[in-house]
Design a protein around this motif. Structure first.
Motif, PDB file in Angstrom:
ATOM      1  N   HIS A 237       0.794  -1.069   0.116  1.00 17.64           N
ATOM      2  CA  HIS A 237      -0.055  -0.091   0.155  1.00 17.64           C
ATOM      3  C   HIS A 237       0.672   1.316  -0.064  1.00 17.64           C
ATOM      4  O   HIS A 237       1.975   1.269   0.586  1.00 17.64           O
ATOM      5  CB  HIS A 237      -1.120  -0.043   1.171  1.00 17.64           C
ATOM      6  CG  HIS A 237      -1.738   1.397   1.404  1.00 17.64           C
ATOM      7  ND1 HIS A 237      -1.206   2.168   2.300  1.00 17.64           N
ATOM      8  CD2 HIS A 237      -2.873   1.724   1.053  1.00 17.64           C
ATOM      9  CE1 HIS A 237      -2.171   3.167   2.384  1.00 17.64           C
ATOM     10  NE2 HIS A 237      -2.819   3.061   1.555  1.00 17.64           N
ATOM     11  N   GLY A 238       0.459   2.228  -0.767  1.00 21.14           N
ATOM     12  CA  GLY A 238       0.952   3.551  -0.728  1.00 21.14           C
ATOM     13  C   GLY A 238       0.160   4.747  -1.039  1.00 21.14           C
ATOM     14  O   GLY A 238      -0.873   4.409  -0.931  1.00 21.14           O
ATOM     15  N   ARG A 239       0.638   5.902  -1.167  1.00 19.83           N
ATOM     16  CA  ARG A 239      -0.307   6.963  -1.616  1.00 19.83           C
ATOM     17  C   ARG A 239       0.455   7.671  -3.063  1.00 19.83           C
ATOM     18  O   ARG A 239       1.630   7.773  -2.837  1.00 19.83           O
ATOM     19  CB  ARG A 239      -0.411   7.938  -0.417  1.00 19.83           C
ATOM     20  CG  ARG A 239      -0.914   7.260   1.066  1.00 19.83           C
ATOM     21  CD  ARG A 239      -1.494   8.331   1.713  1.00 19.83           C
ATOM     22  NE  ARG A 239      -2.620   8.813   1.444  1.00 19.83           N
ATOM     23  CZ  ARG A 239      -3.434   9.984   1.741  1.00 19.83           C
ATOM     24  NH1 ARG A 239      -2.794  10.846   2.570  1.00 19.83           N
ATOM     25  NH2 ARG A 239      -4.540  10.426   1.251  1.00 19.83           N
ATOM     26  N   LEU A 240      -0.399   8.216  -3.589  1.00 18.59           N
ATOM     27  CA  LEU A 240       0.093   8.544  -4.969  1.00 18.59           C
ATOM     28  C   LEU A 240      -0.967   9.878  -5.485  1.00 18.59           C
ATOM     29  O   LEU A 240      -2.094   9.677  -5.421  1.00 18.59           O
ATOM     30  CB  LEU A 240       0.193   7.455  -5.904  1.00 18.59           C
ATOM     31  CG  LEU A 240       1.027   7.747  -7.256  1.00 18.59           C
ATOM     32  CD1 LEU A 240       2.277   7.861  -7.017  1.00 18.59           C
ATOM     33  CD2 LEU A 240       1.002   6.579  -8.474  1.00 18.59           C
ATOM     34  N   GLY A 241      -0.498  10.905  -6.092  1.00 20.51           N
ATOM     35  CA  GLY A 241      -1.235  11.886  -6.499  1.00 20.51           C
ATOM     36  C   GLY A 241      -0.091  12.979  -7.389  1.00 20.51           C
ATOM     37  O   GLY A 241       1.091  12.888  -7.447  1.00 20.51           O
ATOM     38  N   ARG A 242      -0.983  13.894  -7.956  1.00 21.69           N
ATOM     39  CA  ARG A 242      -0.310  14.842  -8.820  1.00 21.69           C
ATOM     40  C   ARG A 242       0.480  15.959  -7.847  1.00 21.69           C
ATOM     41  O   ARG A 242       1.404  16.372  -8.265  1.00 21.69           O
ATOM     42  CB  ARG A 242      -1.426  15.785  -9.519  1.00 21.69           C
ATOM     43  CG  ARG A 242      -2.118  14.941 -10.612  1.00 21.69           C
ATOM     44  CD  ARG A 242      -2.763  15.828 -11.494  1.00 21.69           C
ATOM     45  NE  ARG A 242      -4.191  16.101 -10.589  1.00 21.69           N
ATOM     46  CZ  ARG A 242      -5.101  17.108 -11.068  1.00 21.69           C
ATOM     47  NH1 ARG A 242      -5.125  17.491 -12.252  1.00 21.69           N
ATOM     48  NH2 ARG A 242      -6.230  17.683 -10.270  1.00 21.69           N
ATOM     49  N   ASN A 243      -0.091  15.771  -6.486  1.00 22.00           N
ATOM     50  CA  ASN A 243       0.655  16.798  -5.439  1.00 22.00           C
ATOM     51  C   ASN A 243       0.098  16.196  -4.054  1.00 22.00           C
ATOM     52  O   ASN A 243      -0.608  15.310  -4.004  1.00 22.00           O
ATOM     53  CB  ASN A 243       0.218  18.294  -5.736  1.00 22.00           C
ATOM     54  CG  ASN A 243      -1.481  18.432  -5.720  1.00 22.00           C
ATOM     55  OD1 ASN A 243      -2.123  17.988  -4.670  1.00 22.00           O
ATOM     56  ND2 ASN A 243      -1.910  18.868  -6.893  1.00 22.00           N
ATOM     57  N   ASP A 244       0.875  16.839  -3.082  1.00 21.77           N
ATOM     58  CA  ASP A 244       0.267  16.422  -1.736  1.00 21.77           C
ATOM     59  C   ASP A 244      -0.866  16.598  -1.240  1.00 21.77           C
ATOM     60  O   ASP A 244      -1.644  15.952  -0.379  1.00 21.77           O
ATOM     61  CB  ASP A 244       1.381  17.144  -0.741  1.00 21.77           C
ATOM     62  CG  ASP A 244       2.775  16.888  -0.715  1.00 21.77           C
ATOM     63  OD1 ASP A 244       3.113  15.968  -1.412  1.00 21.77           O
ATOM     64  OD2 ASP A 244       3.686  17.557  -0.612  1.00 21.77           O
ATOM     65  N   VAL A 245      -1.632  17.415  -1.903  1.00 19.31           N
ATOM     66  CA  VAL A 245      -3.196  17.642  -1.608  1.00 19.31           C
ATOM     67  C   VAL A 245      -4.094  16.552  -2.042  1.00 19.31           C
ATOM     68  O   VAL A 245      -4.916  16.238  -1.947  1.00 19.31           O
ATOM     69  CB  VAL A 245      -3.618  19.031  -1.949  1.00 19.31           C
ATOM     70  CG1 VAL A 245      -5.049  19.302  -1.499  1.00 19.31           C
ATOM     71  CG2 VAL A 245      -2.799  20.039  -1.265  1.00 19.31           C
ATOM     72  N   GLU A 246      -3.672  15.967  -3.494  1.00 20.51           N
ATOM     73  CA  GLU A 246      -4.540  14.984  -3.995  1.00 20.51           C
ATOM     74  C   GLU A 246      -3.791  13.736  -4.109  1.00 20.51           C
ATOM     75  O   GLU A 246      -4.351  12.988  -4.923  1.00 20.51           O
ATOM     76  CB  GLU A 246      -4.399  15.664  -5.586  1.00 20.51           C
ATOM     77  CG  GLU A 246      -5.071  16.858  -5.843  1.00 20.51           C
ATOM     78  CD  GLU A 246      -5.203  17.318  -7.311  1.00 20.51           C
ATOM     79  OE1 GLU A 246      -4.865  16.480  -8.228  1.00 20.51           O
ATOM     80  OE2 GLU A 246      -5.564  18.501  -7.338  1.00 20.51           O
ATOM     81  N   LEU A 247      -3.217  13.380  -2.954  1.00 21.59           N
ATOM     82  CA  LEU A 247      -2.693  12.020  -2.853  1.00 21.59           C
ATOM     83  C   LEU A 247      -3.995  10.903  -2.514  1.00 21.59           C
ATOM     84  O   LEU A 247      -4.956  11.250  -1.913  1.00 21.59           O
ATOM     85  CB  LEU A 247      -1.976  11.912  -1.484  1.00 21.59           C
ATOM     86  CG  LEU A 247      -0.562  12.694  -1.824  1.00 21.59           C
ATOM     87  CD1 LEU A 247       0.044  12.446  -0.228  1.00 21.59           C
ATOM     88  CD2 LEU A 247       0.341  12.098  -2.555  1.00 21.59           C
ATOM     89  N   ARG A 248      -3.920   9.618  -3.365  1.00 24.46           N
ATOM     90  CA  ARG A 248      -4.895   8.828  -3.323  1.00 24.46           C
ATOM     91  C   ARG A 248      -3.944   7.252  -2.825  1.00 24.46           C
ATOM     92  O   ARG A 248      -2.950   7.292  -3.202  1.00 24.46           O
ATOM     93  CB  ARG A 248      -5.560   8.831  -4.535  1.00 24.46           C
ATOM     94  CG  ARG A 248      -6.352   9.846  -5.295  1.00 24.46           C
ATOM     95  CD  ARG A 248      -7.488  10.141  -4.404  1.00 24.46           C
ATOM     96  NE  ARG A 248      -8.095  11.244  -4.880  1.00 24.46           N
ATOM     97  CZ  ARG A 248      -8.127  12.603  -4.464  1.00 24.46           C
ATOM     98  NH1 ARG A 248      -7.146  12.816  -3.631  1.00 24.46           N
ATOM     99  NH2 ARG A 248      -8.767  13.463  -4.992  1.00 24.46           N
ATOM    100  N   ASP A 249      -4.954   6.645  -2.094  1.00 25.71           N
ATOM    101  CA  ASP A 249      -4.279   5.380  -1.580  1.00 25.71           C
ATOM    102  C   ASP A 249      -4.280   4.509  -2.808  1.00 25.71           C
ATOM    103  O   ASP A 249      -5.114   4.491  -3.648  1.00 25.71           O
ATOM    104  CB  ASP A 249      -5.327   4.613  -0.740  1.00 25.71           C
ATOM    105  CG  ASP A 249      -5.325   5.297   0.631  1.00 25.71           C
ATOM    106  OD1 ASP A 249      -4.163   5.653   1.122  1.00 25.71           O
ATOM    107  OD2 ASP A 249      -6.524   6.113   0.851  1.00 25.71           O
TER     108      ASP A 249
END
Length: 258
Positions: A237-249
């Motif tokens: 499991h991790g978190r990923l997104g375009r920026n720190d505000v839009e992180l998704r699991d």
């Protein structure tokens, strides 16, 4: 979790209940539209576009987005609601049915003439008549350094995929969610996205494994630490997104997804 298939089903239920009916009462429990009154107007149609729901009433469009917790329910006039009234954001009442939108993440009302312009930013709708796989591939490919999981969830690329489908599609294609778009064979991935979401469009319970048993419907989504259904390796499991505000699991199998 509401994704394109869930919103499509909600729109179908609302359209079946309301289309062709005259609104007897409307109640918008959102400050910006508290004075909006659609009583006396005819409900022309209710449709979905990606994860957006569009209710066309008279010369207006009631636009809603479910976000994480929202849902629309249909009741008979006088029937007791099964959720608290304080959670209602929109009520549209006709002679045969009452539609209530609970915990909607977005509600707005705008002139019908503005619909195309307001929705123009969305990519091709996976469940819509405008679906264009080649255009979706073109849009995704325009940002080759973006992680593929982020690109798939970007509604400007293709409309309808949420976090469940993004994670499951990456597993099904053997792609690590962090892999850059430029290193992914996009056409088969986009084709699979279309086939999987369409296969679930009319299902009560979404499944990507083909197994409809509770707890066995998904490959990796929300299964951190559990064994991969294919190889037995523990799901990570991790978190990923375009920026720190839009992180998704994100979830993946480190063995099946290289």
């Amino acid at each position: 979790m509401p994704e394109g298939d869930s919103v499509y089903q909600a729109a179908q239920r609302l359209d079946d209940a309301l289309a062709g009916q005259v609104v007897s009462r409307s109640d918008f429990r959102v400050p910006a539209y508290a004075n909006a009154d659609l009583a006396g107007e005819t409900v022309h149609s209710v449709t979905s576009r990606g994860k957006h729901l569009l209710m066309r009433i008279g010369e207006a469009v009631v636009h809603s987005h479910l976000k994480m917790e929202g849902e629309w329910r249909v009741y008979r006039p006088g029937q007791q609601w099964r959720r608290p009234g304080w959670q209602a954001r929109v009520v549209i009442e006709t002679a045969p049915a009452v539609a209530v939108g609970f915990d909607l993440g977005l509600v707005e009302v705008f002139p019908a003439a503005e619909e195309d312009d307001r929705m123009a930013y969305l990519g091709p709708d996976l469940l819509g008549p405008d679906w264009d796989a080649a255009e979706a591939v073109r849009r995704i490919a325009s940002a080759p350094d973006v992680p593929i999981a982020v690109a798939l969830g970007e509604q400007r690329n293709l409309a309808g995929l949420g976090n469940v489908y993004v994670n499951e599609l990456c597993f099904l294609r053997g792609i690590r969610p962090t892999r850059p778009v430029g290193e992914v064979e996009l056409a088969p991935l986009v084709d699979l996205a279309s086939r999987v979401i369409r296969a679930n469009r009319d299902r009560i319970s979404r499944t990507t494994t083909g197994n409809d048993r509770r707890g066995e419907r998904l490959w990796v989504y929300s299964r951190s630490g559990e064994p991969c259904r294919r190889c037995g390796t523990r799901i990570e499991h991790g978190r990923l997104g375009r920026n720190d505000v839009e992180l998704r699991d994100t979830w993946w199998c480190p063995s099946c997804q290289r």
